[in-house]
Design a protein around this motif. Sequence first.
Motif, PDB file in Angstrom:
ATOM      1  N   VAL A   1     -44.870  30.606  10.882  1.00 47.00           N
ATOM      2  CA  VAL A   1     -44.522  29.273  11.329  1.00 47.00           C
ATOM      3  C   VAL A   1     -43.783  28.483  10.254  1.00 47.00           C
ATOM      4  CG1 VAL A   1     -45.688  27.051  11.657  1.00 47.00           C
ATOM      5  CG2 VAL A   1     -46.131  28.908  13.193  1.00 47.00           C
ATOM      6  N   GLU A   2     -44.187  28.593   9.019  1.00 44.81           N
ATOM      7  CA  GLU A   2     -43.574  27.808   7.951  1.00 44.81           C
ATOM      8  C   GLU A   2     -42.589  28.647   7.148  1.00 44.81           C
ATOM      9  OE1 GLU A   2     -46.666  25.755   5.817  1.00 44.81           O
ATOM     10  OE2 GLU A   2     -46.816  24.282   7.407  1.00 44.81           O
TER      11      GLU A   2
ATOM     12  N   ARG B   1     -35.893  21.367  14.612  1.00 49.14           N
ATOM     13  CA  ARG B   1     -37.269  21.531  14.139  1.00 49.14           C
ATOM     14  C   ARG B   1     -37.539  20.624  12.943  1.00 49.14           C
ATOM     15  NH1 ARG B   1     -39.501  26.732  14.980  1.00 49.14           N
ATOM     16  NH2 ARG B   1     -41.347  25.736  14.132  1.00 49.14           N
TER      17      ARG B   1
ATOM     18  N   TYR C   1     -41.797  23.181   9.196  1.00 49.42           N
ATOM     19  CA  TYR C   1     -43.046  22.465   8.975  1.00 49.42           C
ATOM     20  C   TYR C   1     -43.852  22.452  10.263  1.00 49.42           C
ATOM     21  CZ  TYR C   1     -46.268  18.647   8.038  1.00 49.42           C
ATOM     22  OH  TYR C   1     -47.397  17.893   7.882  1.00 49.42           O
ATOM     23  N   SER C   2     -45.129  22.752  10.117  1.00 48.72           N
ATOM     24  CA  SER C   2     -46.032  22.709  11.260  1.00 48.72           C
ATOM     25  C   SER C   2     -46.968  21.519  11.095  1.00 48.72           C
ATOM     26  CB  SER C   2     -46.847  24.001  11.332  1.00 48.72           C
ATOM     27  OG  SER C   2     -47.805  23.910  12.348  1.00 48.72           O
ATOM     28  N   ASP C   3     -47.072  20.722  12.115  1.00 51.29           N
ATOM     29  CA  ASP C   3     -47.881  19.477  12.066  1.00 51.29           C
ATOM     30  C   ASP C   3     -49.328  19.732  12.475  1.00 51.29           C
ATOM     31  OD1 ASP C   3     -48.144  16.772  11.518  1.00 51.29           O
ATOM     32  OD2 ASP C   3     -47.631  16.152  13.538  1.00 51.29           O
ATOM     33  N   VAL C   4     -49.742  20.993  12.597  1.00 54.49           N
ATOM     34  CA  VAL C   4     -51.113  21.289  13.016  1.00 54.49           C
ATOM     35  C   VAL C   4     -52.007  21.565  11.851  1.00 54.49           C
ATOM     36  CG1 VAL C   4     -51.352  21.992  15.381  1.00 54.49           C
ATOM     37  CG2 VAL C   4     -50.065  23.422  13.866  1.00 54.49           C
TER      38      VAL C   4
END
Length: 137
Positions: free
Chosen positions: A37-38, A53, A134-137
Amino acid sequence: MSDIEVFSSAYRARLDEAERAGIIPENVSLEVSSPGVERVVRILQDLDRFKDRTMYVKYFVEAADETGTGLSSKEGDGVFRLVSFDLELRCCTWGIADVKINRDQAGKGRPLNKKQRDWRLNAPFHALRLVRLYSDV
């Protein structure tokens, strides 16, 4: 995925043969994985692909030093969205991404303020030290 499975099976068969012949140690294994993901974004190749993204960006900017006689480099980073980029000029413009980490700077539970929404970072490609999704989770 099927190509990876075929390759992995063929590779495993060859490893098994080499193990039986004593050419390599026993119990050698192969692990195939994706960047995740990153993943790191390669500037020229991936900017267009990931332009929609959210990205973590580490960069440096040159500014007049404290004496005013020369330039100094200052490093910065943040979670941004790509506003635009120009391959010919080799530069890009970033804005603050509407993600939790950025909203929390304005106060917990508050949206981005006008100053944050209007802020821009104009950077030549060579000033970008690291760009990754960047993943916001």
